[in-house]
Scaffold this motif. Structure first.
Motif, PDB file in Angstrom:
ATOM      1  N   ALA A   1     -16.131  -2.679  -8.657  1.00 29.07           N
ATOM      2  CA  ALA A   1     -15.331  -3.770  -8.114  1.00 29.07           C
ATOM      3  C   ALA A   1     -15.273  -4.944  -9.085  1.00 29.07           C
ATOM      4  CB  ALA A   1     -15.899  -4.218  -6.768  1.00 29.07           C
TER       5      ALA A   1
ATOM      6  N   PHE B   1      -5.276   5.181  -1.454  1.00 25.22           N
ATOM      7  CA  PHE B   1      -5.854   3.844  -1.402  1.00 25.22           C
ATOM      8  C   PHE B   1      -5.532   3.171  -0.068  1.00 25.22           C
ATOM      9  CE2 PHE B   1      -5.485   4.365  -6.081  1.00 25.22           C
ATOM     10  CZ  PHE B   1      -6.826   4.224  -6.387  1.00 25.22           C
ATOM     11  N   THR B   2      -6.523   2.465   0.476  1.00 21.79           N
ATOM     12  CA  THR B   2      -6.369   1.764   1.746  1.00 21.79           C
ATOM     13  C   THR B   2      -5.813   0.364   1.510  1.00 21.79           C
ATOM     14  OG1 THR B   2      -8.576   0.773   1.670  1.00 21.79           O
ATOM     15  CG2 THR B   2      -8.389   3.001   2.621  1.00 21.79           C
TER      16      THR B   2
ATOM     17  N   ARG C   1      -7.280  -2.322   2.221  1.00 22.67           N
ATOM     18  CA  ARG C   1      -8.373  -3.128   1.657  1.00 22.67           C
ATOM     19  C   ARG C   1      -8.473  -2.924   0.149  1.00 22.67           C
ATOM     20  NH1 ARG C   1     -14.563  -3.585   4.042  1.00 22.67           N
ATOM     21  NH2 ARG C   1     -15.281  -5.167   2.555  1.00 22.67           N
ATOM     22  N   ASP C   2      -8.319  -1.667  -0.300  1.00 19.66           N
ATOM     23  CA  ASP C   2      -8.315  -1.404  -1.740  1.00 19.66           C
ATOM     24  C   ASP C   2      -7.181  -2.172  -2.418  1.00 19.66           C
ATOM     25  OD1 ASP C   2     -10.388   0.531  -1.516  1.00 19.66           O
ATOM     26  OD2 ASP C   2      -8.924   2.121  -1.106  1.00 19.66           O
TER      27      ASP C   2
ATOM     28  N   THR D   1       0.824  -1.207   0.000  1.00 18.52           N
ATOM     29  CA  THR D   1       0.000   0.000   0.000  1.00 18.52           C
ATOM     30  C   THR D   1       0.856   1.255   0.000  1.00 18.52           C
ATOM     31  OG1 THR D   1      -1.758  -1.179   1.172  1.00 18.52           O
ATOM     32  CG2 THR D   1      -1.829   1.225   1.246  1.00 18.52           C
TER      33      THR D   1
ATOM     34  N   ARG E   1      -5.386  -1.834 -12.339  1.00 15.89           N
ATOM     35  CA  ARG E   1      -6.571  -1.786 -11.475  1.00 15.89           C
ATOM     36  C   ARG E   1      -6.614  -0.489 -10.675  1.00 15.89           C
ATOM     37  NH1 ARG E   1      -6.351  -8.155  -9.449  1.00 15.89           N
ATOM     38  NH2 ARG E   1      -7.459  -9.004 -11.263  1.00 15.89           N
ATOM     39  N   ALA E   2      -5.469  -0.014 -10.211  1.00 18.83           N
ATOM     40  CA  ALA E   2      -5.432   1.235  -9.449  1.00 18.83           C
ATOM     41  C   ALA E   2      -5.892   2.410 -10.311  1.00 18.83           C
ATOM     42  CB  ALA E   2      -4.029   1.476  -8.908  1.00 18.83           C
TER      43      ALA E   2
ATOM     44  N   ALA F   1      -9.569   2.140 -10.916  1.00 20.18           N
ATOM     45  CA  ALA F   1     -10.315   2.557  -9.728  1.00 20.18           C
ATOM     46  C   ALA F   1     -10.380   4.074  -9.648  1.00 20.18           C
ATOM     47  CB  ALA F   1      -9.652   1.989  -8.473  1.00 20.18           C
TER      48      ALA F   1
END
Length: 259
Positions: free
Chosen positions: A83, A54-55, A57-58, A38, A73-74, A77
Motif C-alpha cells: 500500500a 479490484f474493489t 476500496r482498492d 471501478t 498503481r493498478a 498492485a
C-alpha cells in the motif's frame, strides 16, 4: 550553503471570516464516482488480460492523481506492491515505479480507459447527500464556487453539466497544457476566473493530494471524510480541519460570519 526549503503551511478556515469563494475537488468530495471508476478500470484491465477484480476500496486508493497514475498503481498492485509503494507512485519521490514495458503497458491501459470512462462516467455517479443544498446555500450567500479536479477535463465538464447545472462559476479538469494537482496551477487559474484572492478562498477536498494542493496554493483547507480517504488517514496527514457532512462546511463558512 543552500537553505532547506520550508514546507508550505496547512491551515483551516478562520472562524467568522467572510470568505468570497470555495474551490471543491470532485471525486470523493462532491461526487461519489467509485462505482463508475471501478467498473471502467476493471473492464479495460480485463481487455488487456490483467487482474480485473479490484474493489471500490482498492480503486479509491488508486485514484487522486489522475488516470495515468491510477493505471500505474493498478498494475503495480497486480505485481504485489505494498500500500505504501502504491501511494508513492506519482509523487516526487516514489519508493516504487513501473519501468520499461510495464510503464508502456500502463499507458496502453490508460488509452483504453479514457474513452471508455468518458462514455460511462455518469452511469452510477451521483452527488453525495447534502452537496447540492450546500452549493445552493453558498451561492445564495454570495460565495463563488469552482471545481478543480485531476479527473480528465472532458469528464469534469460532462459531469458538471449533467449533475450540477448552474452551480459552479468555473470547472477545471486535467489537461496536457497544465500541471495536475498538487501543483497550484489549476487552482490559481480558477481564482483568476473567479476574480478572488487566495486569502479569501477555501479549498475543500478528500485526500492528501488536496491537502498538498491547498498548501501549495496558499488556501485555507477543509478535508471531508466521506470520500476516498478515511478521517484517520487525513489526520495523519495533518489535515487542519476535517468534517463529516456537508452541513458542517456550511456552518464553517456561513455560521458565524463577520458583519
Amino acid at each position: 550553503m543552500e537553505q532547506k526549503k520550508q514546507p508550505r503551511r496547512l491551515f483551516g478556515p478562520e472562524p467568522g471570516k467572510r470568505y468570497l469563494a470555495a474551490v471543491f475537488d470532485m471525486d470523493g468530495t462532491i461526487l461519489n464516482t467509485l462505482g463508475d471508476l471501478t467498473e471502467s478500470l476493471n473492464h479495460v484491465l480485463a481487455e488487456r488480460g490483467h487482474r480485473h477484480d479490484f474493489t471500490e476500496r482498492d480503486v479509491a486508493a488508486f485514484f487522486g492523481s489522475g488516470a495515468a497514475v491510477a493505471m500505474q498503481r493498478a498494475l503495480a498492485a497486480e505485481k504485489g506492491s505494498t500500500a505504501a509503494e502504491l501511494a508513492s507512485i506519482g509523487t516526487p519521490h516514489p519508493s516504487f515505479t513501473l519501468t520499461g514495458p510495464d510503464l508502456a503497458e500502463a499507458e496502453a491501459v490508460r488509452q483504453l480507459y479514457s474513452p471508455y470512462y468518458n462514455a460511462h462516467c455518469n452511469s452510477r455517479t451521483a452527488p453525495y447527500e447534502g452537496i447540492p443544498e450546500l452549493l445552493q446555500q453558498l451561492r445564495a450567500a454570495g460565495i463563488r464556487t469552482a471545481v478543480v479536479s485531476n479527473k480528465g477535463d472532458a469528464e469534469v465538464q460532462k459531469l458538471v453539466r449533467s449533475l450540477f447545472p448552474d452551480c459552479f462559476a468555473c470547472a477545471l479538469g486535467n489537461r496536457p497544457d497544465r500541471r495536475r494537482k498538487p501543483a497550484p496551477d489549476m487552482v490559481l487559474h480558477a481564482l483568476e476566473m473567479l476574480g478572488v484572492a487566495a486569502e479569501d478562498t477555501v479549498y475543500i477536498g478528500d485526500s492528501e493530494v488536496d491537502l498538498q494542493t491547498a498548501a501549495n496554493s496558499g488556501l485555507a483547507c477543509i478535508s471531508v471524510d466521506w470520500g476516498f480517504r478515511e478521517r484517520a488517514f487525513l489526520e495523519g496527514c495533518h489535515a487542519p480541519c476535517t468534517v463529516s457532512c456537508p452541513q458542517e462546511i456550511g456552518s464553517l463558512l456561513l455560521g458565524n460570519r463577520k458583519s
